[in-house]
Scaffold this motif. Structure first.
Motif, PDB file in Angstrom:
ATOM      1  N   UNK A 226       0.863  -1.174   0.013  1.00  0.00           N
ATOM      2  CA  UNK A 226      -0.074  -0.024  -0.052  1.00  0.00           C
ATOM      3  C   UNK A 226       0.803   1.291   0.135  1.00  0.00           C
ATOM      4  N   UNK A 227       1.989   1.246   0.765  1.00  0.00           N
ATOM      5  CA  UNK A 227       2.894   2.312   0.948  1.00  0.00           C
ATOM      6  C   UNK A 227       3.736   2.563  -0.496  1.00  0.00           C
ATOM      7  N   UNK A 228       3.985   1.463  -1.153  1.00  0.00           N
ATOM      8  CA  UNK A 228       4.631   1.624  -2.302  1.00  0.00           C
ATOM      9  C   UNK A 228       3.609   2.058  -3.467  1.00  0.00           C
ATOM     10  N   UNK A 229       2.410   1.636  -3.430  1.00  0.00           N
ATOM     11  CA  UNK A 229       1.525   2.228  -4.297  1.00  0.00           C
ATOM     12  C   UNK A 229       0.992   3.760  -4.217  1.00  0.00           C
ATOM     13  N   UNK A 230       1.032   4.382  -3.024  1.00  0.00           N
ATOM     14  CA  UNK A 230       0.905   5.718  -2.875  1.00  0.00           C
ATOM     15  C   UNK A 230       2.189   6.594  -3.156  1.00  0.00           C
ATOM     16  N   UNK A 231       3.419   5.970  -2.997  1.00  0.00           N
ATOM     17  CA  UNK A 231       4.472   6.737  -3.253  1.00  0.00           C
ATOM     18  C   UNK A 231       4.809   6.598  -4.804  1.00  0.00           C
ATOM     19  N   UNK A 270      11.375   2.546   0.752  1.00  0.00           N
ATOM     20  CA  UNK A 270      10.201   2.354  -0.250  1.00  0.00           C
ATOM     21  C   UNK A 270      10.654   3.358  -1.422  1.00  0.00           C
ATOM     22  N   UNK A 271      10.815   4.646  -1.033  1.00  0.00           N
ATOM     23  CA  UNK A 271      10.910   5.921  -1.651  1.00  0.00           C
ATOM     24  C   UNK A 271      11.997   5.414  -2.773  1.00  0.00           C
ATOM     25  N   UNK A 272      12.946   5.142  -2.178  1.00  0.00           N
ATOM     26  CA  UNK A 272      14.263   4.855  -2.952  1.00  0.00           C
ATOM     27  C   UNK A 272      14.113   3.649  -3.889  1.00  0.00           C
ATOM     28  N   UNK A 273      13.604   2.777  -3.514  1.00  0.00           N
ATOM     29  CA  UNK A 273      13.240   1.420  -4.369  1.00  0.00           C
ATOM     30  C   UNK A 273      12.265   2.294  -5.550  1.00  0.00           C
TER      31      UNK A 273
END
Length: 330
Positions: A226-231, A270-273
């Motif tokens: 979910x965090x990856x999707x939002x980012x 996660x932002x970095x990835x």
């Protein structure tokens, strides 16, 4: 898929073979609530344009789209009180229903803009779906503002085609390519336009119906996903702040950080990835400048992107402050 299948049939194309290659058939597509992977839909659209030798297929189908073919989302649009309300409610419905998709009406700039983007950078090419979506939105706005309405400007993320005349005829405004995102720019007065077919009760019913369908078909995702999707959705258009991400997920900032730590990661990681994956994918785009690439992943300019890629290469990237806006250096 309806307009696309009809276009193939009208041209005498071998529609059955195309569907079979994607493990689809007409019986499945006769159900308006059949769920398809978004990547399948986009790939079929690209292949259909090539099969028909019509590079502006998406542009044409968006122009001719009937709102009834958009199901509950189309009814939400026509039942809203003003164009601003209609565009926002329509965007929320489609964004929730169509995976890997980001769209919204932004009012922070001089010219309000409606943007549309597939947030999964690995899904490429996707020009047909993009042109279909922006063409369809302009068609919908003309239903409210009248057939003579024109956008202020239209922007596309993909490289310019060899023939620009179809775009001039369709949009009747400046059209720019190789941009940070896909967008339709409007004038402020457009947003207050009243929708004559507005029906508050119908809109409420359709929103509830769309929400029920979304809940029924939703696939549960882990918190990390979910965090990856939002980012991925926000990377190119706003500052990434942990507090905002936590709020959207219904968590406190501390709770979000604790849960991610338990999963062996963090918002910063996660932002970095997501940035690294996006840069690797977008770098292969034809006609995309380094400056446009930098903006697409949330950096101020190409020099900041260059420093970040050097840090990634050495795997010694300085830590960013996850509690505040993204800094110019990671």
């Amino acid at each position: 898929m309806g307009p696309l299948i009809r276009a193939l049939d009208a041209a005498g194309a071998d529609t059955e073979s195309l569907l079979t290659r994607y493990r689809l058939n007409r019986r499945m597509l006769s159900d308006p609530y059949e769920i398809l992977p978004v990547i399948t839909y986009i790939e079929i659209f690209e292949e259909a344009a090539a099969l028909l030798s019509e590079p502006t297929l998406g542009l044409r189908l968006g122009r001719d789209l009937h709102l009834s073919e958009l199901g509950p989302a189309g009814l939400v649009f026509t039942s809203s009180s003003t164009l601003k309300v209609a565009m926002r409610k329509f965007s929320r419905a489609i964004e929730s229903w169509q995976g890997s998709t980001s769209m919204d009406l932004l009012l922070k700039h001089d010219a309000p803009s409606w943007f549309y983007q597939i947030s999964d950078a690995s899904i490429w090419p996707r020009a047909q779906d993009t042109e279909f979506s922006l063409s369809a939105m302009c068609n919908m706005i003309r239903l409210v503002r009248g057939p003579n309405w024109n956008p202020v400007e239209v922007q596309f993320e993909h490289a310019p085609p060899s023939d620009l005349k179809p775009y001039s005829r369709m949009f009747r405004c400046p059209v720019r390519f190789s941009q940070q995102t896909n967008a339709v720019l409007l004038s402020s007065k457009d947003l207050d336009a009243q929708i004559k077919s507005a029906d508050i009760h119908m809109a409420a019913m359709m929103e509830r119906h769309a929400a029920d369908l979304i809940a029924r078909e939703a696939i549960p995702h882990s918190l990390v996903e979910q965090v990856r999707d939002l980012v991925a959705r926000r990377l190119s258009r706003e500052k990434l702040i942990v507090g905002d991400i936590a709020k959207d997920l219904g968590l406190s900032q501390r709770s979000l950080q604790r849960h991610l730590a338990d999963a062996g990661t963090s918002v910063r990681d996660i932002v970095r990835e997501v940035r690294k994956e996006s840069v690797e994918t977008l770098s292969a785009k034809d006609g995309m400048s380094r400056a446009a690439l930098a903006r697409a992943v949330g950096y101020a300019d190409s020099s900041v992107l260059w420093r970040a890629t050097q840090n990634w290469a050495s795997d010694n990237e300085p830590a960013a402050d996850p509690s505040g806006p993204a800094k110019k250096r990671e």
